[in-house]
Design an enzyme around this catalytic site. Structure first.
Site, PDB file in Angstrom:
ATOM      1  N   LYS A  26       0.771  -1.108  -0.157  1.00 49.49           N
ATOM      2  CA  LYS A  26      -0.064   0.005  -0.145  1.00 49.49           C
ATOM      3  C   LYS A  26       1.001   1.160  -0.399  1.00 49.49           C
ATOM      4  CE  LYS A  26      -2.403   2.317   3.002  1.00 49.49           C
ATOM      5  NZ  LYS A  26      -1.793   3.464   2.453  1.00 49.49           N
TER       6      LYS A  26
ATOM      7  N   GLY B 293       7.284   4.278   7.742  1.00 53.63           N
ATOM      8  CA  GLY B 293       6.748   5.982   8.460  1.00 53.63           C
ATOM      9  C   GLY B 293       6.620   6.142  10.028  1.00 53.63           C
ATOM     10  N   SER B 294       5.700   6.858  10.815  1.00 55.24           N
ATOM     11  CA  SER B 294       5.232   7.967  12.013  1.00 55.24           C
ATOM     12  C   SER B 294       5.152   6.308  13.091  1.00 55.24           C
ATOM     13  CB  SER B 294       4.117   8.394  11.787  1.00 55.24           C
ATOM     14  OG  SER B 294       3.138   7.560  11.974  1.00 55.24           O
ATOM     15  N   THR B 295       6.049   6.896  14.214  1.00 58.86           N
ATOM     16  CA  THR B 295       6.337   6.187  14.808  1.00 58.86           C
ATOM     17  C   THR B 295       4.967   5.715  15.563  1.00 58.86           C
ATOM     18  OG1 THR B 295       8.533   6.610  15.804  1.00 58.86           O
ATOM     19  CG2 THR B 295       6.830   5.905  17.576  1.00 58.86           C
TER      20      THR B 295
ATOM     21  N   GLY C 116       3.467   3.326  13.213  1.00 55.11           N
ATOM     22  CA  GLY C 116       4.214   1.599  13.654  1.00 55.11           C
ATOM     23  C   GLY C 116       3.519   0.944  14.697  1.00 55.11           C
TER      24      GLY C 116
ATOM     25  N   GLU D  95      10.345   0.950   9.875  1.00 52.70           N
ATOM     26  CA  GLU D  95      11.223   2.069   9.843  1.00 52.70           C
ATOM     27  C   GLU D  95      10.380   3.127  10.366  1.00 52.70           C
ATOM     28  OE1 GLU D  95      12.957   4.898   9.342  1.00 52.70           O
ATOM     29  OE2 GLU D  95      13.513   3.850   7.131  1.00 52.70           O
TER      30      GLU D  95
ATOM     31  N   CYS E 278      13.656  10.717   6.823  1.00 57.38           N
ATOM     32  CA  CYS E 278      13.607   9.773   8.279  1.00 57.38           C
ATOM     33  C   CYS E 278      15.050  10.547   9.236  1.00 57.38           C
ATOM     34  CB  CYS E 278      13.051   8.234   8.581  1.00 57.38           C
ATOM     35  SG  CYS E 278      13.619   7.485   7.151  1.00 57.38           S
TER      36      CYS E 278
ATOM     37  N   GLU F 143       9.502  14.918  16.270  1.00 56.57           N
ATOM     38  CA  GLU F 143       9.585  15.019  15.035  1.00 56.57           C
ATOM     39  C   GLU F 143       9.008  15.781  13.695  1.00 56.57           C
ATOM     40  OE1 GLU F 143       9.308  11.660  12.770  1.00 56.57           O
ATOM     41  OE2 GLU F 143      11.006  11.967  11.750  1.00 56.57           O
TER      42      GLU F 143
HETATM   43  P1  NAI Z   1       2.047   7.864   8.687  1.00 63.76           P
HETATM   44  O1  NAI Z   1       2.342   7.067   9.558  1.00 63.76           O
HETATM   45  O2  NAI Z   1       0.181   8.272   9.086  1.00 63.76           O
HETATM   46  O3  NAI Z   1       1.481   7.337   6.897  1.00 63.76           O
HETATM   47  C1  NAI Z   1       2.723   6.090   6.409  1.00 63.76           C
HETATM   48  C2  NAI Z   1       1.955   5.456   5.734  1.00 63.76           C
HETATM   49  O4  NAI Z   1       1.169   4.695   6.806  1.00 63.76           O
HETATM   50  C3  NAI Z   1       0.840   5.478   4.633  1.00 63.76           C
HETATM   51  O5  NAI Z   1       0.913   4.663   3.620  1.00 63.76           O
HETATM   52  C4  NAI Z   1      -0.580   5.726   5.718  1.00 63.76           C
HETATM   53  O6  NAI Z   1      -1.809   5.500   4.804  1.00 63.76           O
HETATM   54  C5  NAI Z   1      -0.318   4.359   6.838  1.00 63.76           C
HETATM   55  N1  NAI Z   1      -1.164   4.418   7.344  1.00 63.76           N
HETATM   56  C6  NAI Z   1      -1.899   5.700   8.444  1.00 63.76           C
HETATM   57  N2  NAI Z   1      -2.378   5.107   9.351  1.00 63.76           N
HETATM   58  C7  NAI Z   1      -2.505   4.486   9.861  1.00 63.76           C
HETATM   59  C8  NAI Z   1      -3.289   2.492  10.388  1.00 63.76           C
HETATM   60  N3  NAI Z   1      -3.345   2.659  11.291  1.00 63.76           N
HETATM   61  N4  NAI Z   1      -2.625   1.795  10.131  1.00 63.76           N
HETATM   62  C9  NAI Z   1      -1.764   1.519   8.735  1.00 63.76           C
HETATM   63  N5  NAI Z   1      -1.270   1.783   7.905  1.00 63.76           N
HETATM   64  C10 NAI Z   1      -1.535   2.814   8.172  1.00 63.76           C
HETATM   65  O7  NAI Z   1       2.537   9.519   8.347  1.00 63.76           O
HETATM   66  P2  NAI Z   1       1.588  10.387   7.791  1.00 63.76           P
HETATM   67  O8  NAI Z   1       0.648  10.848   9.123  1.00 63.76           O
HETATM   68  O9  NAI Z   1       1.842  10.479   6.720  1.00 63.76           O
HETATM   69  O10 NAI Z   1       3.097  11.099   8.125  1.00 63.76           O
HETATM   70  C11 NAI Z   1       3.363  12.063   9.739  1.00 63.76           C
HETATM   71  C12 NAI Z   1       4.173  11.595  10.266  1.00 63.76           C
HETATM   72  O11 NAI Z   1       5.511  10.766  10.534  1.00 63.76           O
HETATM   73  C13 NAI Z   1       5.646  13.097   9.826  1.00 63.76           C
HETATM   74  O12 NAI Z   1       4.821  14.187   9.518  1.00 63.76           O
HETATM   75  C14 NAI Z   1       6.644  12.024   9.844  1.00 63.76           C
HETATM   76  O13 NAI Z   1       6.527  12.848  11.286  1.00 63.76           O
HETATM   77  C15 NAI Z   1       5.798  11.018  10.010  1.00 63.76           C
HETATM   78  N6  NAI Z   1       6.507   9.733   9.132  1.00 63.76           N
HETATM   79  C16 NAI Z   1       7.864   9.253   9.204  1.00 63.76           C
HETATM   80  C17 NAI Z   1       8.497   8.726   7.544  1.00 63.76           C
HETATM   81  C18 NAI Z   1       9.614   7.897   8.026  1.00 63.76           C
HETATM   82  O14 NAI Z   1      10.546   7.276   6.570  1.00 63.76           O
HETATM   83  N7  NAI Z   1       9.861   7.676   9.145  1.00 63.76           N
HETATM   84  C19 NAI Z   1       7.473   8.560   6.178  1.00 63.76           C
HETATM   85  C20 NAI Z   1       5.967   9.637   7.030  1.00 63.76           C
HETATM   86  C21 NAI Z   1       6.201  10.332   7.445  1.00 63.76           C
END
Ligand code: NAI
Ligand code: MG
Length: 513
Positions: free
Chosen positions: A205, A259-261, A264, A281, A315, A415
């Site tokens: 996804k 994605g976000s902690t 995670g 990650e 990240c 972050e």
């Molecule tokens: P997010 O963690 O919500 O999104 C990442 C992925 O997870 C997307 O594909 C999203 O659709 C999916 N996702 C969201 N909620 C989910 C759930 N309940 N179950 C399964 N999958 C889910 O990140 P978001 O909201 O886009 O960004 C928020 C913050 O997260 C950013 O400001 C940043 O601090 C951090 N982040 C860190 C990243 C990294 O590379 N470590 C990448 C993106 C965001």
């Protein structure tokens, strides 16, 4: 839906892909299909806020179909039992095919994510290609071990018996992968290529903000005819609707998330139902530590690109600068000077001189602006930047450097994921104290150490609690190097041999000779 108009010079394939009246579909069992619900969501150009495409909004029903396809493909062995050298050949061919589409993929990435098309062309796309190529070689190197057991020598349970033991490395099965928007194509490749090298089948996804390059990658792979049907499935959709059902699905053996902690932690909880294996990650708050004996000009350049690369939406961004008091003024002023001169504008207009694009979304813009405000309210001083503009629909934040910050401030702890650097003076020469300041974070993804003294540099490398330490550089990646986090930056590693542990089970076989 009205036909879309885009005001950029587009590669003809991008034009064909994007300027269409039809919503992009899901890819399940080798077919492009609408979501069962028929729902779609819009994708915007973050430089203008204008819609550039719409995509099928998958949900649990679509995830379920994709998992069935992936399970079926896995069990038939069309991919999982293919000879390693055949798999390797296919992955290598895919790397070549992706490379042939480099220019259009870079454009798509710039359009969808907002990043500079030039940067996408020299970083995102070639790194994605290289990972497929690296993983092509991996397919033939998934070796077990022969293990001499003590029972061979002195077996009191079955005297005289002789045993021969070895391990097999087997693909873990059906893998669910959920990726973010900051490096859409690269994250898709970091996930797909090792899973395929291991012999797994995949349900991936992409992030709802940036689904396009993963869809185009899938089209390119599908057009090649090289992968058996059901091996790679793509479900676009929102996190809670399409991501959560992947994390909780009872027939997915493993989930890999970037994605976000915060999410995670949700994934870890959701995975408990069938105890699927989880690798994560996650976020970071990586320190860049500058010692007085560093090559200061190189450190200034490196610290600036460590935080401003990809608009700080990285990240492992070096978001907390620790500079020794002897060089603090020089380093912060140098970084501020670079920040001041970075030209901000649409990533697709990079040729016209824009070096930093918009943030990916309005949500991210509001978040970053909120952190800048919170820093000011907590008493930090803005040396440069602090300005932002979304008046024309784009989400632009200028490169920003703060001084007078400390470890108790919210924007130093959390972050930000934007082009915002906080800076602190090192007033101590004790490496343990310096390391403990740098380690004073719940994250542990990366760090950079700037010093010409090899002893200082290596001692610091061992004292830092993070999965990556860069010495006299920052944000240097290689397909062969494991990348991942200590502490709340996650578990498991991407890339390198270590990455294969994410996708393989180990079986111990013992033979009574
Ligand atoms: P997010 O963690 O919500 O999104 C990442 C992925 O997870 C997307 O594909 C999203 O659709 C999916 N996702 C969201 N909620 C989910 C759930 N309940 N179950 C399964 N999958 C889910 O990140 P978001 O909201 O886009 O960004 C928020 C913050 O997260 C950013 O400001 C940043 O601090 C951090 N982040 C860190 C990243 C990294 O590379 N470590 C990448 C993106 C965001
Ligand atoms: Mg989220």
């Amino acid at each position: 839906m009205e036909a879309l108009k885009i005001d950029y010079d587009l590669n003809t394939n991008v034009e064909k892909f994007i300027v269409t009246n039809q919503a992009k579909q899901l890819f399940i069992n080798g077919n492009w299909v609408d979501s069962k619900s028929g729902k779609t969501f819009d994708v915007e150009d973050p430089a203008t806020g204008k819609k550039i495409a719409s995509c099928a909004a998958g949900d649990e029903k679509d995830v379920d179909l994709a998992v069935k396809a992936a399970r079926n493909a896995f069990e038939t062995g069309s991919w999982s039992k293919m000879a390693p050298n055949e798999k390797g050949k296919i992955l290598w061919k895919l790397s070549d095919i992706i490379e042939e589409h480099a220019q259009e993929l870079a454009q798509l990435e710039a359009l969808d994510n907002g990043k500079s098309v030039v940067v996408a062309g020299v970083a995102d796309v070639p790194l994605a290609v290289d990972l497929f190529r690296y993983m092509a070689g991996m397919a033939t190197k998934l070796e077990g071990q022969t293990i001499p057991g003590s029972f061979l020598v002195n077996n009191t349970l079955s005297p005289g018996a002789q045993f021969h033991s070895y391990t097999l490395r087997e693909p873990i099965g059906v893998v669910g992968q959920i990726i973010p928007w900051n490096f859409p194509l690269l994250m898709a490749s970091w996930k797909i290529a090792p899973a395929l090298a291991a012999g797994c089948t995949v349900v991936l996804k992409p992030a709802e903000q940036t689904p396009l390059s993963a869809l185009r990658l899938t089209e390119i792979i599908n057009d090649s005819g090289l992968l058996p049907e059901g091996v790679l499935n793509i479900i676009t959709g929102l996190g809670e609707e399409a991501g959560a059902p992947i994390a909780s699905h009872p027939d997915i053996d493993k989930v890999a998330f970037t994605g976000s902690t915060e999410v995670g932690k949700l994934i870890t909880k959701a995975s408990a139902g069938n105890l699927k294996k989880v690798t994560l990650e996650l976020g970071g708050k990586s320190p860049a530590i500058v010692f007085p004996d560093a090559d200061i000009d190189a450190a200034i350049q490196g610290v600036a690109s460590g935080i401003f690369f990809n608009h700080g939406q990285t990240c492992c961004a070096g978001s907390r600068l620790f500079a020794h008091e002897k060089v603090y003024e020089k380093v912060t002023e140098g970084v501020a000077e670079i920040a001041k001169n970075i030209k901000v504008g649409p990533g697709m207009h990079d040729k016209d001189g824009s070096q930093m694009g918009p943030l990916v979304s309005n949500e991210q813009y509001e978040k970053v602006v909120g952190y800048m405000e919170s820093g000011k309210n907590d008493g930090a001083e803005c040396l440069v930047g602090g300005t932002h503009d979304n008046s024309k629909g784009g989400h632009f934040v200028h490169p920003t450097v703060f001084s007078k910050t400390n470890a108790d401030m919210k924007f130093v702890k959390e972050e930000i994921f934007g082009p915002v650097l906080t800076t602190q003076k090192i007033t101590d020469d004790d490496l343990n104290n310096i390391a403990s300041e740098a380690n004073n974070t719940e994250f542990g993804l990366a760090a950079s150490v700037w010093s010409k003294d090899i002893s200082t540099a290596h001692k610091m490398a061992s004292k830092i609690k993070a999965g990556t330490v860069w010495i006299n550089c920052h944000n240097v990646f290689d397909s062969a190097l494991p990348f991942g986090g200590y502490k709340q930056s996650g578990n498991g590693r991407e890339m390198g041999f270590e990455c294969m542990d994410n996708y393989l089970e180990t079986k111990a076989v013992t033979v009574n000779l």
